[in-house]
Design a protein around this motif. Structure first.
Motif, mmCIF file in Angstrom:
data_model
loop_
_atom_site.group_PDB
_atom_site.id
_atom_site.type_symbol
_atom_site.label_atom_id
_atom_site.label_comp_id
_atom_site.label_asym_id
_atom_site.label_seq_id
_atom_site.Cartn_x
_atom_site.Cartn_y
_atom_site.Cartn_z
ATOM 1 N N ILE A 1 5.852 3.998 8.712
ATOM 2 C CA ILE A 1 5.951 3.409 7.378
ATOM 3 C C ILE A 1 7.411 3.109 7.067
ATOM 4 O O ILE A 1 8.310 3.560 7.765
ATOM 5 C CB ILE A 1 5.397 4.352 6.280
ATOM 6 C CG1 ILE A 1 6.201 5.651 6.239
ATOM 7 C CG2 ILE A 1 3.932 4.633 6.499
ATOM 8 C CD1 ILE A 1 5.945 6.450 4.982
ATOM 9 N N SER A 2 7.609 2.321 6.009
ATOM 10 C CA SER A 2 8.964 1.977 5.602
ATOM 11 C C SER A 2 9.517 3.093 4.726
ATOM 12 O O SER A 2 8.914 3.449 3.717
ATOM 13 C CB SER A 2 8.941 0.668 4.821
ATOM 14 O OG SER A 2 10.109 0.567 4.030
ATOM 15 N N LEU A 3 10.668 3.617 5.107
ATOM 16 C CA LEU A 3 11.252 4.673 4.280
ATOM 17 C C LEU A 3 11.808 4.101 2.986
ATOM 18 O O LEU A 3 11.961 4.811 2.002
ATOM 19 C CB LEU A 3 12.347 5.417 5.045
ATOM 20 C CG LEU A 3 11.841 6.418 6.088
ATOM 21 C CD1 LEU A 3 13.005 7.154 6.709
ATOM 22 C CD2 LEU A 3 10.867 7.414 5.475
ATOM 23 N N PHE A 4 12.071 2.791 2.991
ATOM 24 C CA PHE A 4 12.531 2.172 1.746
ATOM 25 C C PHE A 4 11.414 2.225 0.699
ATOM 26 O O PHE A 4 11.682 2.380 -0.490
ATOM 27 C CB PHE A 4 12.987 0.742 1.993
ATOM 28 C CG PHE A 4 13.527 0.093 0.752
ATOM 29 C CD1 PHE A 4 14.691 0.566 0.174
ATOM 30 C CD2 PHE A 4 12.856 -0.961 0.141
ATOM 31 C CE1 PHE A 4 15.190 0.000 -0.991
ATOM 32 C CE2 PHE A 4 13.344 -1.529 -1.024
ATOM 33 C CZ PHE A 4 14.516 -1.054 -1.594
ATOM 34 N N ALA A 5 10.164 2.117 1.177
ATOM 35 C CA ALA A 5 9.031 2.238 0.247
ATOM 36 C C ALA A 5 9.046 3.607 -0.423
ATOM 37 O O ALA A 5 8.714 3.736 -1.606
ATOM 38 C CB ALA A 5 7.712 2.021 0.981
ATOM 39 N N VAL A 6 9.449 4.626 0.321
ATOM 40 C CA VAL A 6 9.522 5.982 -0.231
ATOM 41 C C VAL A 6 10.517 6.018 -1.390
ATOM 42 O O VAL A 6 10.255 6.582 -2.457
ATOM 43 C CB VAL A 6 9.947 6.986 0.865
ATOM 44 C CG1 VAL A 6 10.054 8.392 0.299
ATOM 45 C CG2 VAL A 6 8.963 6.948 2.035
ATOM 46 N N LEU A 7 11.673 5.378 -1.172
ATOM 47 C CA LEU A 7 12.723 5.377 -2.201
ATOM 48 C C LEU A 7 12.318 4.537 -3.411
ATOM 49 O O LEU A 7 12.481 4.962 -4.554
ATOM 50 C CB LEU A 7 14.023 4.825 -1.606
ATOM 51 C CG LEU A 7 14.550 5.527 -0.363
ATOM 52 C CD1 LEU A 7 15.832 4.867 0.101
ATOM 53 C CD2 LEU A 7 14.784 6.998 -0.651
ATOM 54 N N LEU A 8 11.783 3.354 -3.120
ATOM 55 C CA LEU A 8 11.398 2.457 -4.202
ATOM 56 C C LEU A 8 10.296 3.100 -5.051
ATOM 57 O O LEU A 8 10.326 3.034 -6.286
ATOM 58 C CB LEU A 8 10.926 1.114 -3.615
ATOM 59 C CG LEU A 8 10.756 -0.043 -4.589
ATOM 60 C CD1 LEU A 8 12.066 -0.300 -5.336
ATOM 61 C CD2 LEU A 8 10.330 -1.310 -3.851
ATOM 62 N N ALA A 9 9.353 3.751 -4.398
ATOM 63 C CA ALA A 9 8.269 4.423 -5.114
ATOM 64 C C ALA A 9 8.834 5.499 -6.036
ATOM 65 O O ALA A 9 8.409 5.647 -7.181
ATOM 66 C CB ALA A 9 7.286 5.050 -4.128
ATOM 67 N N ILE B 1 19.737 8.418 -6.116
ATOM 68 C CA ILE B 1 18.914 8.375 -4.902
ATOM 69 C C ILE B 1 19.821 8.163 -3.688
ATOM 70 O O ILE B 1 19.646 8.790 -2.640
ATOM 71 C CB ILE B 1 17.846 7.257 -5.019
ATOM 72 C CG1 ILE B 1 16.754 7.703 -5.985
ATOM 73 C CG2 ILE B 1 17.251 6.920 -3.653
ATOM 74 C CD1 ILE B 1 15.733 6.631 -6.302
ATOM 75 N N ALA B 2 20.816 7.281 -3.871
ATOM 76 C CA ALA B 2 21.744 7.019 -2.761
ATOM 77 C C ALA B 2 22.494 8.289 -2.365
ATOM 78 O O ALA B 2 22.637 8.597 -1.183
ATOM 79 C CB ALA B 2 22.734 5.924 -3.156
ATOM 80 N N THR C 1 0.840 -1.209 0.000
ATOM 81 C CA THR C 1 0.000 0.000 0.000
ATOM 82 C C THR C 1 0.865 1.246 0.000
ATOM 83 O O THR C 1 0.621 2.200 -0.746
ATOM 84 C CB THR C 1 -0.900 0.022 1.256
ATOM 85 O OG1 THR C 1 -1.581 -1.221 1.345
ATOM 86 C CG2 THR C 1 -1.891 1.155 1.193
ATOM 87 N N GLN C 2 1.892 1.242 0.845
ATOM 88 C CA GLN C 2 2.772 2.402 0.936
ATOM 89 C C GLN C 2 3.404 2.690 -0.421
ATOM 90 O O GLN C 2 3.435 3.833 -0.892
ATOM 91 C CB GLN C 2 3.867 2.155 1.979
ATOM 92 C CG GLN C 2 3.330 2.042 3.399
ATOM 93 C CD GLN C 2 4.343 1.453 4.352
ATOM 94 O OE1 GLN C 2 5.534 1.436 4.082
ATOM 95 N NE2 GLN C 2 3.864 0.968 5.483
ATOM 96 N N LEU C 3 3.898 1.602 -1.045
ATOM 97 C CA LEU C 3 4.566 1.732 -2.336
ATOM 98 C C LEU C 3 3.600 2.306 -3.373
ATOM 99 O O LEU C 3 3.905 3.252 -4.095
ATOM 100 C CB LEU C 3 5.054 0.348 -2.774
ATOM 101 C CG LEU C 3 6.073 0.305 -3.888
ATOM 102 C CD1 LEU C 3 7.317 1.061 -3.472
ATOM 103 C CD2 LEU C 3 6.415 -1.150 -4.201
#
Lengths: 315, 292
Positions: free
Chosen positions: B136-144, B197-198, B42-44
């Motif tokens: 929420i997962s901050l990785f989802a933020v990056l992946l999105a 992004i990194a 959902t986050q993604l």
């Protein structure tokens, strides 16, 4: 379920290299009460909020939010807190409503629940007219309102407000004050940082004054104000003769007027509302024309002056 | 925990101001229902959708995004027309066949760079700061971010292809080959976006971010066969070009569009891109959660 204080902080310390940002802070915030954290820039307010909202780790001491340790259970802490800040952390390119829906979805609401919650907040904050405009077009006051609404999306039991009204116009400021007062009435524990003594006075049940990362004073706002002093009544007269005469009159009634050189202006320190009334009666009795009378509250600077040395000169 | 009994507070005579907008006295915190937490999916989805809406929500952005590859291609096809005489190029038939793959990859790298810049803006503007305080997962933020920017890239690539075919007389061996070339280029963009992004997650200043991006981009682009055949470069540059992942990506895209064997180049390109993406992902995932 055991009852935990919404916010419990014990001996919290934070250093960045050699700089001490926080030095042994302790306090508790109960349900429905507002703690005001008063201090100038660099006093440690933001470090405190950063730690309590899991953005930074303390170097010593501990803090819990609803019983969850901020270092060991950051995820649980994040479920219990709402944050609104000095910098309106809202997405410029979304509409106000879309922004709230997005956040509600991220908090786990379904599509319908998210939309309902967004509409509810928009309604409550009087943002209906702007709800479908991009945030980019919002005024400062509207942004702050939206930012606060964003912090309340998940109905958090604990709310952090980092200088929520800095730079706001008086009307918007009053609106935000009302909202915060309401939230506290409904049981939300609120931590509010501010540079304004009057704001802390209106909103906070308890106040801590930070200077260089240490608590230099704490208590109820009224007590704190009483302890440090005094309000000042400034009176302007039509002429220097009048002000000179008035100075003699009030001095004979036990006041200590301070003359402003060259200006028909007197500054008279008073301690309570009774003093102001008796001052006005004295002037009325003396028959002097009063041009203009203002009462000024002690400011944060007065607090610091009154607490001189407590935190500014460690050791 | 009972929320019914709000603690009694003292009277607050200070609040006598009347706000201009009426405020409803009850809802915000009155009843707390629990939504639980949102899943990673959902986050993604929600975050990617948001970025896509932002990217396509403004006609100027769409227009410029599509114009960019077209301008690059038109410019290069004119400026480097003479290059088509060089032996390495001659075998591709016309310079546009040589140029198009390089243009596609250039577009991919520029879009990847803008990914980093966009994330950087979201970090400095405070939007990511708010997400940080949420469960929420901050990785989802990056992946999105990487996914939505890759979708944007696909649209740009399609536009570039259309212009190349209609205006510049580009002829690919088959539709399938063109689509495969675009897909590989999109993969280049996705892999490279993680590098930028990194960089952004380590919160450099705006100036440092720009400088770092150019330090990455120029050597990467100019030590490839992008615009000139590798054989015509000085020796040291040729050596660098042979270890540059973009060289393989460009060669593979070229081979795909002209119908040459592409197996080795494609494998090398994908392997090197995966490495770049993996390093980028690990660095970014660590960088974004870094607490002060």
């Amino acid at each position: 379920m055991p009852t935990h204080a919404p916010v419990h902080v014990l001996g919290l310390g934070k250093t960045y290299g050699k700089v001490v940002a926080l030095d042994g802070i302790s306090f508790t915030i109960d349900e429905g009460s507002v703690l005001g954290v008063l201090g100038h820039n660099g006093a440690g307010k933001t470090s405190l909020i950063d730690i309590l909202t899991t953005g930074a780790r303390p170097t010593s001491g501990a803090a819990t939010i609803c019983g969850w340790d901020v270092v060991r259970f950051p995820h649980h802490v994040r479920r219990s807190i709402g944050v609104a800040g000095q910098f309106a952390t809202v997405d410029e390119e979304l509409t106000g409503r879309a922004q709230l829906v997005l956040l509600a979805r991220l908090y786990g609401a379904g599509r319908r629940a998210a939309r309902d919650r967004a509409d509810e907040l928009i309604d409550a904050f009087g943002l209906a007219d702007a709800a479908r405009r991009k945030v980019r077009t919002y005024s400062g006051g509207m942004r702050r309102k939206l930012d606060l609404a964003a912090g309340l999306v998940a109905r958090p039991p604990v709310l952090f407000l980092d200088e929520p009204t800095t730079g706001l116009d008086p009307v918007s400021r009053n609106v935000l004050w009302e909202i915060v007062t309401d939230l506290a009435h409904q049981g939300t524990a609120v931590l509010l940082t501010t540079q304004y003594l009057d704001e802390a006075d209106v909103l906070a049940d308890t106040l801590i004054v930070l200077a260089r990362g240490r608590v230099v004073a704490e208590g109820r706002p009224a007590d704190l104000k009483r302890s440090l002093g005094n309000r000042t009544v400034a009176i302007r007269f039509p002429s220097l003769t009048a002000s000179e005469y008035a100075a003699q009159c009030v001095a004979s009634h036990g006041f200590r007027p301070v003359r402003d050189s060259g200006e028909p202006l007197l500054r008279i320190p008073v301690s309570g509302t009774g003093d102001i009334a008796s001052l006005v009666r004295t002037l009325d009795g003396s028959g002097v024309d009063v041009g203009d009378l203002t009462v000024s509250e002690p400011t944060l600077d007065d607090v610091y002056l009154a607490l001189h040395g407590a935190g500014d000169h460690p050791g | 925990m009972s929320r019914h009994a709000a603690p009694v507070r003292g009277p607050r005579p200070d609040i006598t101001t009347s706000p201009t907008t009426p405020i409803r006295r009850s809802p915000p915190a009155a009843h707390r229902e629990h939504w639980g937490v949102s899943g990673f999916g959902t986050q993604l989805w929600v975050l990617a959708l948001r970025s896509i809406r932002t990217a396509f929500g403004h006609y100027r952005l769409i227009f410029l995004g599509i114009l960019q590859p077209v301008v690059i291609m038109l410019l290069f096809s004119q400026a480097f027309a003479g290059v088509s005489e060089l032996p390495g190029v001659a075998s591709y038939g016309s310079y546009i066949n040589y140029l198009l793959p390089a243009t596609l990859v250039t577009i991919a790298v520029i879009t990847a760079m803008s990914s980093g810049a966009a994330l950087m803006f979201e970090i400095t503007s405070g939007f990511v700061g708010r997400l940080r305080t949420m469960p929420i997962s901050l990785f989802a933020v990056l992946l999105a971010r990487s996914i939505s920017d890759t979708l944007r890239l696909v649209v740009q690539l399609a536009a570039a292809m259309v212009v190349a075919v209609l205006v510049l007389d580009f002829r690919s061996t088959s539709w399938v080959a063109s689509v495969a070339a675009c897909a590989l280029t999109a993969a280049v963009g996705w892999g490279m976006s993680w590098v930028f992004i990194a960089i952004a997650t380590w919160r450099p200043s705006q100036e440092v971010m720009q400088a770092a991006s150019f330090v990455v981009i120029f050597p990467l682009m100019f030590t490839t066969s992008a615009y000139m055949p590798v054989e015509s470069m000085p020796g040291w540059m040729e050596a660098v070009a042979t270890v540059n992942p973009l060289t393989y990506a460009i060669d593979a895209v070229r081979a795909l569009t002209v119908g040459d064997p592409y197996g080795t180049d494609l494998a090398a390109a994908l392997a090197l891109l995966c490495c770049a993406a993996l390093i980028g992902i690990l660095t970014a995932a660590h960088g974004i959660r870094r607490t002060r």
